[in-house]
Design a protein around this motif. Sequence first.
Motif, short mmCIF file in Angstrom:
data_model
loop_
_atom_site.label_atom_id
_atom_site.label_comp_id
_atom_site.label_asym_id
_atom_site.label_seq_id
_atom_site.Cartn_x
_atom_site.Cartn_y
_atom_site.Cartn_z
N GLY A 134 0.83 -1.20 0.00
CA GLY A 134 0.00 0.00 0.00
C GLY A 134 0.86 1.24 0.00
O GLY A 134 2.09 1.17 0.13
N VAL A 135 0.22 2.40 -0.14
CA VAL A 135 0.95 3.67 -0.13
C VAL A 135 0.07 4.73 0.54
O VAL A 135 -1.15 4.73 0.39
N ALA A 136 0.71 5.62 1.32
CA ALA A 136 0.01 6.73 1.97
C ALA A 136 0.95 7.92 1.97
O ALA A 136 2.08 7.82 2.46
N VAL A 137 0.51 9.04 1.40
CA VAL A 137 1.42 10.17 1.21
C VAL A 137 0.82 11.53 1.60
O VAL A 137 1.29 12.57 1.13
N GLN A 138 -0.20 11.54 2.45
CA GLN A 138 -0.79 12.81 2.86
C GLN A 138 0.27 13.68 3.52
O GLN A 138 0.97 13.25 4.43
N GLY A 139 0.38 14.90 3.07
CA GLY A 139 1.37 15.82 3.62
C GLY A 139 2.73 15.68 3.00
O GLY A 139 3.39 16.66 2.68
N ALA B 85 0.29 -2.86 -13.19
CA ALA B 85 0.64 -4.26 -13.47
C ALA B 85 1.34 -4.85 -12.27
O ALA B 85 2.29 -4.25 -11.73
N VAL B 86 0.89 -6.02 -11.84
CA VAL B 86 1.45 -6.70 -10.67
C VAL B 86 1.66 -8.17 -11.01
O VAL B 86 1.06 -8.69 -11.97
N PRO B 87 2.50 -8.88 -10.27
CA PRO B 87 2.72 -10.30 -10.56
C PRO B 87 1.42 -11.09 -10.58
O PRO B 87 0.50 -10.83 -9.79
N ASN B 88 1.34 -12.04 -11.49
CA ASN B 88 0.16 -12.90 -11.59
C ASN B 88 -0.17 -13.52 -10.22
O ASN B 88 0.73 -13.93 -9.49
N GLY B 89 -1.44 -13.59 -9.91
CA GLY B 89 -1.88 -14.11 -8.63
C GLY B 89 -2.19 -13.02 -7.63
O GLY B 89 -2.80 -13.27 -6.58
N LEU B 90 -1.75 -11.79 -7.94
CA LEU B 90 -2.07 -10.64 -7.10
C LEU B 90 -3.06 -9.74 -7.82
O LEU B 90 -3.25 -9.85 -9.03
N MET B 91 -3.68 -8.84 -7.10
CA MET B 91 -4.63 -7.88 -7.64
C MET B 91 -4.20 -6.49 -7.22
O MET B 91 -3.65 -6.32 -6.13
N ASN B 92 -4.45 -5.50 -8.06
CA ASN B 92 -4.32 -4.12 -7.63
C ASN B 92 -5.70 -3.49 -7.56
O ASN B 92 -6.52 -3.65 -8.48
N VAL B 93 -5.94 -2.75 -6.50
CA VAL B 93 -7.19 -2.00 -6.33
C VAL B 93 -6.83 -0.52 -6.20
O VAL B 93 -6.05 -0.13 -5.33
N ILE C 29 -10.07 14.64 -8.33
CA ILE C 29 -9.49 13.89 -7.21
C ILE C 29 -8.23 14.59 -6.75
O ILE C 29 -7.42 15.02 -7.58
N ASN C 30 -8.07 14.75 -5.42
CA ASN C 30 -6.84 15.40 -4.97
C ASN C 30 -5.68 14.41 -5.03
O ASN C 30 -5.85 13.19 -4.91
N ASN C 31 -4.49 14.94 -5.27
CA ASN C 31 -3.34 14.12 -5.65
C ASN C 31 -2.98 13.06 -4.63
O ASN C 31 -2.64 11.93 -4.99
N TYR C 32 -3.04 13.42 -3.32
CA TYR C 32 -2.55 12.48 -2.33
C TYR C 32 -3.51 11.31 -2.10
O TYR C 32 -3.14 10.34 -1.43
N THR C 33 -4.74 11.39 -2.64
CA THR C 33 -5.64 10.26 -2.44
C THR C 33 -5.64 9.29 -3.62
O THR C 33 -6.29 8.25 -3.54
N ILE C 34 -4.93 9.60 -4.70
CA ILE C 34 -4.72 8.59 -5.75
C ILE C 34 -3.87 7.49 -5.15
O ILE C 34 -2.87 7.75 -4.49
N THR C 35 -4.26 6.23 -5.37
CA THR C 35 -3.64 5.16 -4.61
C THR C 35 -3.52 3.87 -5.39
O THR C 35 -4.11 3.70 -6.46
N LEU C 36 -2.76 2.95 -4.82
CA LEU C 36 -2.74 1.57 -5.27
C LEU C 36 -2.75 0.67 -4.03
O LEU C 36 -2.28 1.05 -2.96
N ASN C 37 -3.29 -0.51 -4.17
CA ASN C 37 -3.34 -1.52 -3.11
C ASN C 37 -3.14 -2.87 -3.76
O ASN C 37 -3.95 -3.27 -4.60
N ILE C 38 -2.08 -3.57 -3.39
CA ILE C 38 -1.72 -4.82 -4.06
C ILE C 38 -1.74 -5.96 -3.04
O ILE C 38 -1.09 -5.88 -2.00
#
Length: 539
Positions: free
Chosen positions: A152-157, A183-191, A217-226
């Motif tokens: 995951g990633v979190a970058v507020q501030g 794109a992530v390794p097969n068997g994983l998902m990105n949300v 959308i404000n920049n710091y809330t663009i995200t990925l979750n793998i």
Amino acid sequence: MKKVFLFTLTLFSIYNISAQTFTRRDSLQGGLRLERTNFDVQRYDLNITVNPDKKFISGYNDITFKVLEKTGRIQLDLFENMQVDSIVFKGKKLAYKRDNDAVFITFASELKRGSEEKLRFYYSGKPVVAKNAPWDGGFVFAKDSEQKPWIGVAVQGTGASLWYPVKDHQTDEPDRGASIKVAVPNGLMNVSNGRFKGSEDLKNGYTRWDWEVINPINNYTITLNIADYAHIHDNYKGLDLDYYVLRKNEEKARKHFEEVKPMMDCFQSKFGKYPFFEDGYKLVETPYLGMEHQSAVAYGNKYRKGYLGSDMTGTGIGMTFDYITIHETGHEWFGNSITSKDIADMWIHEGFTTYSESVFVECLLGYDKAMQYITGQQRNVGNYKPVIGIFGVNKEGSGDMYYKGALLLNTLRHIVNDDQKWWKMLLKYSETYKKQVIDTETVVAFFSKETGMNLTPVFDQYLRYKDIPKLQVKLNDSKLEYRWETDVQNFAMPVGITVNDKEIRLNATNTWQTVTINAFNPDEINLQKSKYYVRFEKL
């Protein structure tokens, strides 16, 4: 959500409040120079590959923008530890110069005012890894119980430019949304944010997952979750609810997230329709505690009530709901829909969202419990420096922006002293500035107009000075003398006291005034503490 949860009274007492100095990096990230104001971002189209083993990102961001003033030079941002591979415009590479985290791009010929342009920014590198997300910005490369990657990633501030090229300032949201393809390794998902648009096996051991946001959308809330996620879908009164959780937690999540429905009923009744209805609502399980990522709220409270299984207010009421679900979703209205222009004004995000917790308690348990809950929040306020930070250098104010901001709003409610008017006013505020970027002056002007009162001194005292107003009273026979002691001049604010359990409303100012009361002992005089966040001093 970010830093408030690290603060304790001990930390307040040892905090170094000496004058701060700021660097060129700070002003490049936080300032608005011509190279930033001469263009308006319309859309981001992010297309990247994440290698979990190497903790490495590579790919590009297509940035569509409108030229506001003719120019041959613009500023984009990317943390200096990340590599700029090339920047391509109309089939040709552009010249650029790096200055700390800023990337100044020069065009071969001047861009015309009013034109719409698009460039492709190729980049790669190992993004900063957070030491303690979400309180410091960065990536979290973790493993689930099956030892599969969980990222995951979190970058507020800290700034979205930590992991992708962007105009990293809150004044400019992409008007036409964004696509996030990871794109992530097969068997994983990105949300990611918004709607799922499909996946594609790239035939190289990776699968790309495509997501689309149609709202600003404000920049710091663009995200990925793998992760290896299980997907739970529901629909409540026309709103799509989607939950992405670790597979072992699927059944637990189905039951736990039922709380979302009464929360949505409450928030939509008080703040208006869910602002990103077209993009749907998601909770995504993360390896860190939580973050208000727009339409993809990060959830890491481990399916417990309270905040990590405890109550931040000490009242016990916080154990009746999941703090992360309620607080981070409140940000969809306050922070994601209504965004501050500068992070110095982040109380606009955090104060209103923290207040939304007591709003939910009131929907759930009634007014008295809500007042008990928000009064309990007083113990988390330090009053050690102003709530509003320093503008133009990417500098937030104090952590008091959370609880002190909420208590200011509760005080304002009781200044209004008319709940029907208050809820109508709060709803109008949410709808008036929906999907807009505003500042404190806008907030103050709105509530001053709606109440018919000059509230500038009130907001100034709570937000621009460290101390809250002090109500001084002294009793001479049956004469009660009273006044406000404040940093702000010409301060006036109604306040409620009780005299032998009888409520009395004082229209107090900085000038001593007198009222006749039925009391001869100062102990018979008390502040209505649940309604007003002020100091009370009997002289």
